[in-house]
Design a protein around this motif. Structure first.
Motif, short mmCIF file in Angstrom:
data_model
loop_
_atom_site.label_atom_id
_atom_site.label_comp_id
_atom_site.label_asym_id
_atom_site.label_seq_id
_atom_site.Cartn_x
_atom_site.Cartn_y
_atom_site.Cartn_z
N GLN A 19 -4.51 -2.98 -9.42
CA GLN A 19 -5.02 -1.83 -8.67
C GLN A 19 -4.08 -0.64 -8.77
OE1 GLN A 19 -5.86 -3.02 -4.64
NE2 GLN A 19 -7.02 -4.83 -5.26
N VAL A 20 -2.78 -0.91 -8.62
CA VAL A 20 -1.79 0.17 -8.69
C VAL A 20 -1.77 0.78 -10.08
CG1 VAL A 20 0.68 0.67 -8.61
CG2 VAL A 20 -0.37 -0.76 -6.84
N ASN A 21 -1.82 -0.07 -11.11
CA ASN A 21 -1.80 0.40 -12.49
C ASN A 21 -2.99 1.31 -12.78
OD1 ASN A 21 -0.79 0.67 -15.06
ND2 ASN A 21 -1.20 -1.43 -15.69
N THR A 22 -4.15 0.90 -12.28
CA THR A 22 -5.37 1.71 -12.49
C THR A 22 -5.24 3.07 -11.82
OG1 THR A 22 -6.72 -0.30 -12.61
CG2 THR A 22 -7.86 1.77 -12.16
N GLU A 23 -4.70 3.09 -10.60
CA GLU A 23 -4.56 4.36 -9.88
C GLU A 23 -3.54 5.26 -10.55
OE1 GLU A 23 -3.24 5.87 -5.42
OE2 GLU A 23 -4.28 3.95 -5.67
N VAL A 24 -2.40 4.69 -10.95
CA VAL A 24 -1.39 5.49 -11.65
C VAL A 24 -1.96 6.01 -12.97
CG1 VAL A 24 0.86 5.41 -12.83
CG2 VAL A 24 0.58 4.33 -10.59
N GLY A 25 -2.73 5.18 -13.67
CA GLY A 25 -3.34 5.60 -14.93
C GLY A 25 -4.31 6.75 -14.73
N ARG A 26 -5.10 6.69 -13.66
CA ARG A 26 -6.05 7.77 -13.39
C ARG A 26 -5.31 9.08 -13.11
NH1 ARG A 26 -7.50 9.76 -8.86
NH2 ARG A 26 -6.70 7.99 -7.67
N GLN A 27 -4.23 9.01 -12.32
CA GLN A 27 -3.45 10.20 -12.02
C GLN A 27 -2.81 10.77 -13.28
OE1 GLN A 27 -0.64 9.12 -8.99
NE2 GLN A 27 -2.21 8.73 -7.42
N LEU A 28 -2.28 9.87 -14.12
CA LEU A 28 -1.62 10.32 -15.34
C LEU A 28 -2.62 10.96 -16.31
CD1 LEU A 28 1.05 10.46 -16.88
CD2 LEU A 28 0.55 8.19 -17.83
N THR A 29 -3.79 10.35 -16.41
CA THR A 29 -4.83 10.91 -17.28
C THR A 29 -5.26 12.29 -16.79
OG1 THR A 29 -5.64 8.69 -17.82
CG2 THR A 29 -7.12 10.54 -18.26
N ASP A 30 -5.44 12.44 -15.48
CA ASP A 30 -5.83 13.74 -14.91
C ASP A 30 -4.75 14.78 -15.17
OD1 ASP A 30 -8.14 12.59 -14.02
OD2 ASP A 30 -7.46 12.34 -11.94
N THR A 31 -3.48 14.36 -15.08
CA THR A 31 -2.38 15.29 -15.31
C THR A 31 -2.36 15.75 -16.76
OG1 THR A 31 -1.04 14.22 -13.59
CG2 THR A 31 0.13 15.57 -15.21
N VAL A 32 -2.57 14.82 -17.69
CA VAL A 32 -2.58 15.18 -19.12
C VAL A 32 -3.75 16.09 -19.43
CG1 VAL A 32 -2.82 14.27 -21.46
CG2 VAL A 32 -1.32 13.11 -19.82
N ASP A 33 -4.93 15.76 -18.88
CA ASP A 33 -6.11 16.59 -19.12
C ASP A 33 -5.90 18.00 -18.58
OD1 ASP A 33 -7.53 14.62 -20.42
OD2 ASP A 33 -8.57 13.93 -18.62
N ALA A 34 -5.33 18.10 -17.41
CA ALA A 34 -5.10 19.42 -16.81
C ALA A 34 -4.12 20.24 -17.65
CB ALA A 34 -4.59 19.27 -15.39
N ALA A 35 -3.07 19.55 -18.15
CA ALA A 35 -2.07 20.25 -18.96
C ALA A 35 -2.69 20.75 -20.26
CB ALA A 35 -0.89 19.33 -19.24
N LEU A 36 -3.54 19.96 -20.87
CA LEU A 36 -4.18 20.36 -22.12
C LEU A 36 -5.15 21.52 -21.91
CD1 LEU A 36 -4.87 16.90 -23.81
CD2 LEU A 36 -3.20 18.62 -24.52
#
Length: 445
Positions: free
Chosen positions: A180-197
């Motif tokens: 569960q934690v891994n999935t949540e951290v992954g979602r946050q990291l993906t959103d951060t990368v998408d926003a930066a791009l």
């Protein structure tokens, strides 16, 4: 065909037995002969099934206060000029989401976690590395920038010296929580990368499918053993089976001593198939007879303990602290044997059933040896506070797996064995003395 040792006519022993029970009295009714054994057997088997099936059938459902350490070593990172600490986020998420009634999650430093593992006070530890936030930031950047990167990892340390099944529970609990934690951290990291791009000069750039798969579960979970057990320990079961040997030596040894000494003193006949010998009844008081039985089991204890260690050595079982195991086994055998003999002296034939219940029926499932007590019904943990087998197991496990240190259970094992021995001595001596004073002698009149 029977002839007693006094040379009386065949069958004379039967007359003596009849007189002792009350010659001329009515014979027991058939219903009583049938009903009593049936009731005892049914109740004993009901107790056995409650203890043994309740012990093993649903450990995950019975999980309560299962101790696991959580170590957050993350130093944090700076992302877009703002400090971040993924380790703190994960620690908070685990603390909130792991059911407190099932798992005792102890947030500690790495030194304290190692101490708890070394003493067997926790069954495992979840360790968040110091560079967790930094590696996640690098992973996010690596999704769009060429180059070699390493996936950040969280380490789950199991404690095999506390038991094989405890190790499995640690893995199950930690994986369920970290998914569960891994999935949540992954979602946050993906959103951060998408926003930066999307906010960069080439807005609208998308992360590749392969990179998204990595970002979706960015943290690798590594399972490692803390102080793996050496060969020859049966994956952590050797302590339990050695405990079983010691308890059986005291329990069955007491039964054997009780029967053979009573036979030699003429209190009961000795049968050899269709033949029997009934010696003249010795003029020994109950207390004196009990002292003789205590002496026999005390002499037998070091001999049996030495046999156990010798066979263990021949079979290749590691014995780094052989002397400690030898001495503790002697103490445990004497404690169990003396107490069992006292119960027989106090309760007579009923003592056989009481000893069976005390040392075996209640002892095996509450030992906490194959399935940890925190994964059994709560009444098992209550029984373990006084049941002899659990105390002996803690002592033997500490000697075999924890370098014979006191904290992992040896101090408690020794203390409880001494306490149990004292109770057995006082119970047997006081009650048999009272029986003798009241003229309740063990002889026919």
């Amino acid at each position: 065909m029977g002839t007693d040792s006094t040379g009386d006519r065949p069958g004379s022993h039967a007359v003596t037995t009849e007189r002792t029970a009350g010659a001329g009295g009515p014979s027991p009714r058939p219903i009583r002969i049938w009903a009593a054994p049936l009731v005892v057997i049914t109740l004993l088997m009901a107790l056995l099934s409650t203890m043994y099936l309740g012990y093993v059938i649903n450990p995950e459902k019975n999980l309560h206060e299962f101790p696991i350490a959580l170590v957050n070593q993350d130093d944090g990172d700076i992302r877009d000029g703002e400090p971040i600490n993924v380790g703190d986020q994960i620690t908070g998420a685990l603390t909130d989401r792991v059911p407190a009634d099932k798992v005792d999650l102890r947030v500690t430093g790495i030194g304290e976690a190692q101490r708890l593992l070394a003493n067997g006070e926790v069954y495992g530890a979840i360790v968040l590395p110091s560079d967790l936030s930094k590696r996640l930031s690098i992973l996010g950047a690596g999704a769009v920038v060429p180059g070699d990167i390493e996936q950040p990892a969280i380490t789950v340390l199991t404690n095999p010296r506390t038991g094989t099944y405890a190790t499995q529970i640690v893995q199950i609990v930690s994986k369920q929580a970290l998914v569960q934690v891994n999935t949540e951290v992954g979602r946050q990291l993906t959103d951060t990368v998408d926003a930066a791009l999307n906010s960069g000069p080439g807005g609208g750039t998308e992360v590749s499918g392969a990179s998204r798969l990595i970002l979706a579960e960015p943290i690798d979970v590594l399972i490692e053993q803390f102080r793996p057990l050496p060969d020859g320990t049966g994956s952590g079961l050797s302590a339990f089976f050695f405990t079983l040997l010691v308890v059986l030596a005291g329990f069955t040894g007491a039964m054997i001593v009780n029967t053979m000494v009573d036979s030699a003193l003429g209190f009961v006949p000795t049968e050899y198939g269709p033949w029997f010998v009934h010696h003249p009844t010795a003029p020994h008081s109950r207390l004196r007879t009990l002292l003789l039985k205590w002496g026999v089991i005390t002499v037998a204890a070091p001999i049996v303990s030495g046999v156990f260690l010798g066979i263990a050595q021949l079979l290749g079982m590691p014995l780094e602290h052989g002397l400690a195991l030898f001495l503790f086994s002697i103490l445990a055998i004497i404690a169990v044997g003396v107490t069992a003999l006292s119960v027989l002296a106090v309760f007579g034939s009923a003592g056989l059933l009481l000893n069976l219940i005390l040392f075996i029926v209640l002892g095996l499932p509450s030992a906490g040896a194959t399935i940890p007590l925190e994964a059994t019904p709560r009444y098992m943990a209550w029984l373990a506070t006084f049941e002899p087998m659990h105390q002996i197991y803690l002592g033997i496990r500490a000697i075999l797996y924890f370098d014979a240190h006191g904290n992992p259970g040896l101090a408690r094992g020794v203390g409880m064995c001494v306490f149990g021995l004292a109770v057995g001595l006082v119970l047997g001596a006081v009650v048999t003395f009272v029986y003798d004073r009241k003229g309740l002698e063990r002889r026919s009149r």
